[in-house]
Write an enzyme that holds these catalytic residues in place. Structure first.
Site, PDB file in Angstrom:
ATOM      1  N   HIS A 191      39.378  39.852  17.222  1.00 48.34           N
ATOM      2  CA  HIS A 191      39.150  41.267  16.963  1.00 48.34           C
ATOM      3  C   HIS A 191      37.703  41.662  17.274  1.00 48.34           C
ATOM      4  O   HIS A 191      37.426  42.695  17.877  1.00 48.34           O
ATOM      5  CB  HIS A 191      39.475  41.540  15.492  1.00 48.34           C
ATOM      6  N   ARG A 294      50.858  43.703  30.821  1.00 53.05           N
ATOM      7  CA  ARG A 294      51.438  42.710  29.908  1.00 53.05           C
ATOM      8  C   ARG A 294      52.591  43.363  29.141  1.00 53.05           C
ATOM      9  O   ARG A 294      52.399  43.904  28.051  1.00 53.05           O
ATOM     10  CB  ARG A 294      50.379  42.224  28.913  1.00 53.05           C
ATOM     11  N   ARG A 330      54.056  42.240  34.753  1.00 52.08           N
ATOM     12  CA  ARG A 330      54.408  40.863  34.416  1.00 52.08           C
ATOM     13  C   ARG A 330      55.638  40.882  33.514  1.00 52.08           C
ATOM     14  O   ARG A 330      55.684  41.643  32.544  1.00 52.08           O
ATOM     15  CB  ARG A 330      53.250  40.180  33.692  1.00 52.08           C
ATOM     16  N   GLU A 420      49.087  29.704  36.264  1.00 52.18           N
ATOM     17  CA  GLU A 420      48.366  29.475  35.015  1.00 52.18           C
ATOM     18  C   GLU A 420      48.729  28.129  34.389  1.00 52.18           C
ATOM     19  O   GLU A 420      48.211  27.763  33.341  1.00 52.18           O
ATOM     20  CB  GLU A 420      48.605  30.625  34.029  1.00 52.18           C
ATOM     21  N   ASN A 443      43.045  32.405  31.731  1.00 56.50           N
ATOM     22  CA  ASN A 443      43.025  32.089  30.290  1.00 56.50           C
ATOM     23  C   ASN A 443      43.899  30.874  30.006  1.00 56.50           C
ATOM     24  O   ASN A 443      43.470  29.908  29.380  1.00 56.50           O
ATOM     25  CB  ASN A 443      43.542  33.276  29.457  1.00 56.50           C
ATOM     26  N   ASP A 444      45.146  30.944  30.486  1.00 52.40           N
ATOM     27  CA  ASP A 444      46.032  29.807  30.243  1.00 52.40           C
ATOM     28  C   ASP A 444      45.708  28.636  31.165  1.00 52.40           C
ATOM     29  O   ASP A 444      45.820  27.479  30.757  1.00 52.40           O
ATOM     30  CB  ASP A 444      47.499  30.231  30.393  1.00 52.40           C
ATOM     31  N   ARG A 454      43.435  27.913  23.392  1.00 53.12           N
ATOM     32  CA  ARG A 454      42.559  29.047  23.723  1.00 53.12           C
ATOM     33  C   ARG A 454      42.156  29.849  22.488  1.00 53.12           C
ATOM     34  O   ARG A 454      41.231  30.646  22.534  1.00 53.12           O
ATOM     35  CB  ARG A 454      43.215  29.959  24.776  1.00 53.12           C
ATOM     36  N   CYS A 491      43.702  37.387  37.198  1.00 50.00           N
ATOM     37  CA  CYS A 491      43.899  38.420  36.183  1.00 50.00           C
ATOM     38  C   CYS A 491      43.527  37.945  34.781  1.00 50.00           C
ATOM     39  O   CYS A 491      43.800  38.623  33.807  1.00 50.00           O
ATOM     40  CB  CYS A 491      45.329  38.948  36.209  1.00 50.00           C
TER      41      CYS A 491
HETATM   42  C1  PEP Z   1      46.080  34.371  31.503  1.00 46.75           C
HETATM   43  O1  PEP Z   1      46.676  33.439  30.947  1.00 46.75           O
HETATM   44  O2  PEP Z   1      44.988  34.241  32.103  1.00 46.75           O
HETATM   45  C2  PEP Z   1      46.653  35.724  31.483  1.00 46.75           C
HETATM   46  C3  PEP Z   1      46.130  36.687  32.211  1.00 46.75           C
HETATM   47  O3  PEP Z   1      47.704  35.949  30.682  1.00 46.75           O
HETATM   48  P1  PEP Z   1      47.619  36.043  29.072  1.00 46.75           P
HETATM   49  O4  PEP Z   1      46.178  36.119  28.687  1.00 46.75           O
HETATM   50  O5  PEP Z   1      48.387  37.263  28.700  1.00 46.75           O
HETATM   51  O6  PEP Z   1      48.287  34.771  28.650  1.00 46.75           O
HETATM   52 MG    MG Z   2      48.726  33.581  30.378  1.00 44.97          MG
END
Ligand code: PEP
Ligand code: MG
Length: 564
Positions: A191, A294, A330, A420, A443-444, A454, A491
């Site tokens: 947050h 998303r 997505r 990812e 991110n993933d 994460r 992304c």
């Molecule tokens: C990611 O995993 O980088 C991604 C963009 O998807 P999310 O953060 O929604 O898992």
């Molecule tokens: Mg992801």
């Protein structure tokens, strides 16, 4: 400024920028009572009245602050005041007091009950538990006659330090005074990070217990791009860095898209959005379209799958915001940290490695086909530059990619996949032939490459997209995508980091999608480097031995181009 030895505490920088000011700490949460003492029967009515008076004072205070706030801040404060007045919660407290508990302990017990209920409901409800605990702490402090926990009154400029921030705290931050946020806990998606990004003030999270070495009143220098908090910095040096950053902010404010490198190499800058509202905000930014919609975020609290028509109505709001530009939708990325009651398996041992994203459709194909029907319905008439691109999350094999692509093509949708899962990056040459595009979810990809959750604050040093292992997988994906002539985007949060964006473009990434507020910073940075310089920094980054080394080496190299 006090002359003190330099102390540097390192956390994860989630919003870039520098600040130099006195540290103030959010007032601590009260120690919670353990229970045990029994209130005499004839004193219990008075005990309940004591609770009601304290809860009333806290609610009045929050409402007063809501009246003086605007927009989202006012909404958050009003909602928090509503929780303090919640009848169910009052009833549970009364029951505890009637059973002989003190008002303080009855508040703890009643809150624990609600927290357990919210946690078992999961999703958005589970996220509200921070708010409930915040309400509990405010009422307990009031019962004890202690200062309300949370934000201190700030006179001059200050940098706000906290273990973590409650929504009611962040909603009323005085951005004219608070120049940066630093928290011991939290992560890039916490947050605190989200609010800091919205307010566009430097922010560092997951700084660890070392942060406690910094005392209220210490003058500190915060660098949100590298995640450091330093005491004992020379005032002249710190002020010069702040001025330099301000100049940079001016350049960013002046930047106008579409994005290109100094020598005219085009890069598409797109926005990540969660719904129609976010898409409208993105349409007012310099983003050229949507690089990641998303869809699952619209259904986190839905108990049943919405009909095709209802889904189409939700999706069309995003298309409407970008009627003539690219929108990448997505498909449902349910599961793990985004449970959706009608789509997610219950009781998985290890949900981040479980049936999430596209994997859900293996045993529930109709869930996916209905979503694709809804996307096709919502995007009727979109063509050319505005054709609808659809990508699947969590693709790991060529079989999954071809299965998904076939379903998209039969509906006139342009198929793609997120890269990812490390397997997908390594096997990109087998996956790409089935697809019209790929988008790297850093991110993933980082979480799975580094085997580090994460959401874990302790592991934030590993879940850093500058990790050379991650960069090498991205580099490999880009080489394969060039061979197959398949456009490759990024992304994940990495696309919001201006320096990392140069690295990604140097590797061959064609589009970058990030929070709309990050677009101008990335565009302005790309405009300062030639494509060849981007390629040089890409090599510097993926040949580094660590994330910190990569970040520092790229920063230095880019500085040297500026000076040249
Ligand atoms: C990611 O995993 O980088 C991604 C963009 O998807 P999310 O953060 O929604 O898992
Ligand atoms: Mg992801």
């Amino acid at each position: 400024m006090t002359e003190s030895p330099k102390v540097t505490v390192k956390g994860t920088g989630v919003v870039a920028g520098v600040a130099f000011a006195e540290a103030v700490w959010v007032r601590p949460r009260p120690e919670l009572p353990q229970g045990g003492e029994v209130v005499a029967e004839d004193a219990r009515d008075a005990e309940f009245e004591r609770f009601e008076a304290a809860a009333g004072t806290v609610a009045d205070r929050l409402e007063l602050r809501a009246a003086g706030a605007e927009g989202q801040a006012a909404e958050v404060l009003t909602a928090t005041a509503g929780m303090v007045k919640d009848r169910g919660w009052h009833k549970a407290v009364r029951k505890g007091i009637r059973g002989g508990h003190s008002a303080e302990y009855a508040v703890v017990a009643a809150t624990d009950k609600f927290v357990a209920m919210f946690e078992s409901a999961g999703g958005v409800m589970a996220e509200r538990t921070t708010d409930l605990k915040d309400v509990r702490d405010r009422v307990i402090a009031e019962l004890r006659g202690e200062a309300e926990p949370g934000l201190p009154q700030v006179e001059g400029e200050a940098i706000l330090f906290a273990d973590d921030l409650a929504p009611a705290d962040t909603a009323t931050l005085n951005v004219k005074r608070i120049k940066a946020l630093v928290t011991e806990l939290g992560g890039p998606t916490s947050h605190t990070a989200i609010i800091a990004r919205q307010l566009d003030i430097p922010c560092i999270v997951a700084a660890g217990s070392g942060l406690k070495d910094i005392q209220a009143g210490d003058v500190v220098f915060v660098d949100g791009s590298v995640g450091t908090v330093t005491t004992g910095v020379e005032e002249a040096e710190a002020r010069a860095a702040v001025d330099q950053y301000r100049e940079r902010a001016e350049i960013v404010a002046q930047w106008k898209g579409p994005a290109q490198t100094k020598d005219g190499h085009r890069v598409q800058l797109l926005a990540n959005v969660a719904d129609g509202n976010a898409a409208r905000i993105a349409a007012d930014s310099q983003a050229e379209g949507v690089g990641l919609y998303r869809t699952e975020l619209s259904f986190l609290s839905a108990s049943e799958e919405p009909s095709v028509d209802d889904q189409a109505a939700v999706y069309s709001k995003v298309f409407k915001a970008f009627p003539e530009s690219k929108v990448v939708v997505r498909t449902l990325d349910a599961g793990s940290d985004k449970p959706i009651s009608y789509a997610t398996l219950e009781d998985e041992e290890n949900p981040a490695l479980g049936v999430r994203g596209l994997r859900i459709a293996r045993n529930n194909k109709e869930l996916l086909t209905r979503q694709l029907d809804a996307i096709a319905q919502a995007s009727e008439g979109r063509e050319g530059a505005a054709a609808t691109w659809v990508m699947a999350p969590m693709v790991a094999t060529a079989t999954e990619a071809s299965w998904f692509a076939e379903m998209c093509r039969s509906r006139g949708l342009t198929p793609g996949a997120m890269i990812e899962v490390p397997a997908a990056a390594l096997m990109a040459d087998t996956i790409m032939p089935f697809l019209d595009f790929v988008s790297i979810g850093t991110n993933d990809l980082t979480q799975y490459t580094m085997a580090a959750d994460r959401l874990s604050p302790q592991l934030a040093y590993l879940t850093d997209p500058w990790q050379p292992a991650v960069l090498r997988l991205i580099q490999h994906t880009c080489v394969v995508s060039r061979d197959h002539n398949v456009p490759v985007g990024v992304c994940g949060e990495a696309a919001a980091d201006p320096l990392l964006a140069c690295v990604l473009v140097g590797m061959g990434v064609n589009s970058l999608s990030a929070a709309a507020t990050a677009v101008a910073g990335v565009g302005a940075q790309l405009a300062e480097l030639t494509l060849e310089q981007c390629q040089e920094v890409a090599k510097v980054a993926y040949e580094s031995a660590s994330a910190d080394e990569a970040r520092e080496a790229v920063r230095e190299r880019i500085e040297s181009y500026r000076g040249a």
